[in-house]
Design an enzyme around this catalytic site. Structure first.
Site, mmCIF file in Angstrom:
data_model
loop_
_atom_site.group_PDB
_atom_site.id
_atom_site.type_symbol
_atom_site.label_atom_id
_atom_site.label_comp_id
_atom_site.label_asym_id
_atom_site.label_seq_id
_atom_site.Cartn_x
_atom_site.Cartn_y
_atom_site.Cartn_z
ATOM 1 N N ASP A 78 67.229 23.862 75.003
ATOM 2 C CA ASP A 78 67.573 23.206 73.734
ATOM 3 C C ASP A 78 66.742 21.956 73.640
ATOM 4 O OD1 ASP A 78 69.578 21.408 75.498
ATOM 5 O OD2 ASP A 78 69.138 20.447 73.576
ATOM 6 N N ASP A 125 77.993 21.585 73.781
ATOM 7 C CA ASP A 125 77.936 20.651 74.898
ATOM 8 C C ASP A 125 79.284 19.945 74.974
ATOM 9 O OD1 ASP A 125 75.616 18.043 76.011
ATOM 10 O OD2 ASP A 125 76.944 19.388 77.090
HETATM 11 C C1 NEZ Z 1 74.095 19.756 70.177
HETATM 12 C C2 NEZ Z 1 73.553 19.451 71.567
HETATM 13 C C3 NEZ Z 1 72.625 18.427 71.733
HETATM 14 C C4 NEZ Z 1 72.114 18.164 73.019
HETATM 15 C C5 NEZ Z 1 72.540 18.909 74.106
HETATM 16 C C6 NEZ Z 1 72.007 18.610 75.502
HETATM 17 C C7 NEZ Z 1 72.426 17.212 75.945
HETATM 18 C C8 NEZ Z 1 71.946 16.868 77.343
HETATM 19 C C9 NEZ Z 1 70.634 16.447 77.546
HETATM 20 N N1 NEZ Z 1 69.645 16.283 76.646
HETATM 21 C C10 NEZ Z 1 68.559 15.823 77.349
HETATM 22 N N2 NEZ Z 1 68.850 15.722 78.673
HETATM 23 C C11 NEZ Z 1 70.154 16.102 78.817
HETATM 24 C C12 NEZ Z 1 70.987 16.162 79.948
HETATM 25 C C13 NEZ Z 1 72.325 16.560 79.763
HETATM 26 C C14 NEZ Z 1 73.250 16.598 80.874
HETATM 27 O O1 NEZ Z 1 72.905 16.277 82.030
HETATM 28 N N3 NEZ Z 1 74.515 16.981 80.627
HETATM 29 C C15 NEZ Z 1 74.938 17.327 79.380
HETATM 30 N N4 NEZ Z 1 76.228 17.705 79.214
HETATM 31 N N5 NEZ Z 1 74.110 17.320 78.295
HETATM 32 C C16 NEZ Z 1 72.813 16.922 78.475
HETATM 33 C C17 NEZ Z 1 73.472 19.926 73.945
HETATM 34 C C18 NEZ Z 1 73.980 20.200 72.661
#
Ligand code: NEZ
Length: 373
Positions: free
Chosen positions: A267, A93
């Site tokens: 995830d 991410d």
């Molecule tokens: C290691 C890792 C942990 C978590 C994530 C995802 C984290 C995550 C979200 N988690 C819950 N809702 C989420 C929304 C978004 C979002 O809108 N954009 C991004 N970049 N990440 C999100 C990715 C990688």
């Protein structure tokens, strides 16, 4: 393996899709659950166990790894795969989401986001370009654009501002990523709970012809029906021939409902975090091992499971470990939970191939409803 990043649709059943992503480090069978490996490790697990359970890909995170041990250090040590001994695909991410939920003293503007580390208060900046650079230093196979995820409820103007900026950040991220045949950069659809903004975001990202697309801005506390209604309106305007990744989702039921609507990748911290808090996911629903009712129960969590943690240990022993706050409690329950999640994913993949997704979903839900006798 393939030299390039490719997504193939193998079968569909209604809106549910069975596919496979192939890339140099291996393939990802979809629908796929991607265990969260925030700091280069899936907490309380050995990565060969994670692999053994059927995980084709794990997640890493720019935010955590840039702060500790540092992206340049990981690169000097050969990249995240060599560092963590995970030679298979990794998705990272971009860090913006974690900055907004973990860091202090944040300043966000068109250039990016400046913040202080939650670890030692040191100052850092993330821009679309720096995030892609860090993901490159980690040698990540699937890299996410930098985006801004708005917490709901929020005013339309605020949601629109963040969605439009995320689109401009998608352009900058794609430019910084350039052309890396064996890797991919995914765009992230934003727009909160406003369907017209979601559609605009999805259409503008589709026009960028990226290798995959995430649905962001969900799993931030909204009710399940709001999340599902957003998918109903957004998925039809997302490219059919590219993978769709629903970020941060979810419970087993969230995943079942989202696969039914056409999501390919998931995830969620739930199976690993719940495991560390004494909660077991099983095909009979959730079992809270803290509860005294398990103190004398000699039965395993699930004698039909292929996972030793689910099949061999008594609930009485697991209850004892949880009550004693033993490290082994987290290890065994995380192992059980990831085993259950991956068995759910492989069950859905087989059901879609056989054209029996609806029956599989109904049988799975009735198992949960039966409860833990
Ligand atoms: C290691 C890792 C942990 C978590 C994530 C995802 C984290 C995550 C979200 N988690 C819950 N809702 C989420 C929304 C978004 C979002 O809108 N954009 C991004 N970049 N990440 C999100 C990715 C990688």
């Amino acid at each position: 393996m393939s030299e390039t990043f490719q997504f193939k649709l193998i079968a569909t059943d209604g809106k549910a899709r069975r596919g496979v992503i192939t890339m140099p480090r291996g393939e990802v069978r979809t629908p796929a659950f991607m265990p969260v490996g925030t700091a280069g490790t899936v907490k309380a697990m050995y990565l060969d166990q994670v692999r053994e359970l059927g995980s084709d890909i794990i997640l890493g995170n720019v935010y955590h790894l840039m702060l500790r041990p540092g992206a340049e250090r990981v690169a000097r040590l050969g990249g995240l795969h060599d560092f963590a001994l995970w030679p298979h695909p990794i998705l990272t991410d971009s860090g913006g989401f974690q900055v907004m939920s973990l860091a202090s003293l944040r300043e966000l503007d068109e250039t990016g986001v400046r913040f202080r580390s939650h670890i030692d208060g040191s100052k850092h900046e993330l821009t679309p370009e720096r995030s892609i650079e860090i993901q490159g230093l980690l040698d990540s196979d699937i890299q996410m654009q930098l985006d801004e995820c708005i917490r709901l409820p929020a005013e339309r103007a605020e949601i629109e501002r963040a969605m439009e900026m995320s689109l401009r950040w998608a352009e900058r991220s794609a430019k910084a990523f350039g052309n890396q045949p064996g890797k991919a950069m995914f765009g992230i659809v934003q727009g909160g709970d406003l369907i017209d903004l979601r559609v605009r975001s999805a259409e503008r990202l589709a026009a960028m012809d990226l290798k995959g697309y995430a649905v962001g801005g969900l799993a931030v506390g909204e009710p399940q029906d709001v999340m599902l209604a957003t998918l109903d309106e957004t998925l039809p305007v997302m490219p059919v021939d590219k993978p769709r990744y629903l970020m941060g989702v979810g419970t087993p039921d969230d995943i079942l409902q989202s696969v039914a609507r056409g999501i390919d990748m998931f995830d969620c911290v739930m199976p690993t975090r719940a495991g560390r808090h004494g909660l077991a996911y099983t095909r009979f629903g959730k079992v809270n091992l803290k509860n005294a009712r398990h103190a004398d129960d000699p039965r395993p969590l699930d004698e039909a499971s292929g996972c030793p943690a689910s099949r061999d240990y008594s609930r009485a022993y697991l209850h004892h470990l949880v009550r004693s706050n033993e490290a082994l409690a987290s290890m065994l329950l995380t192992w059980n939970n990831l085993a259950y999640y991956q068995s759910l994913m492989s069950g859905m993949r087989a059901a879609i191939e056989a054209g029996g997704f609806d029956d599989f979903a109904a049988a799975t839900k009735s198992g949960w409803a039966r409860g833990d006798l």
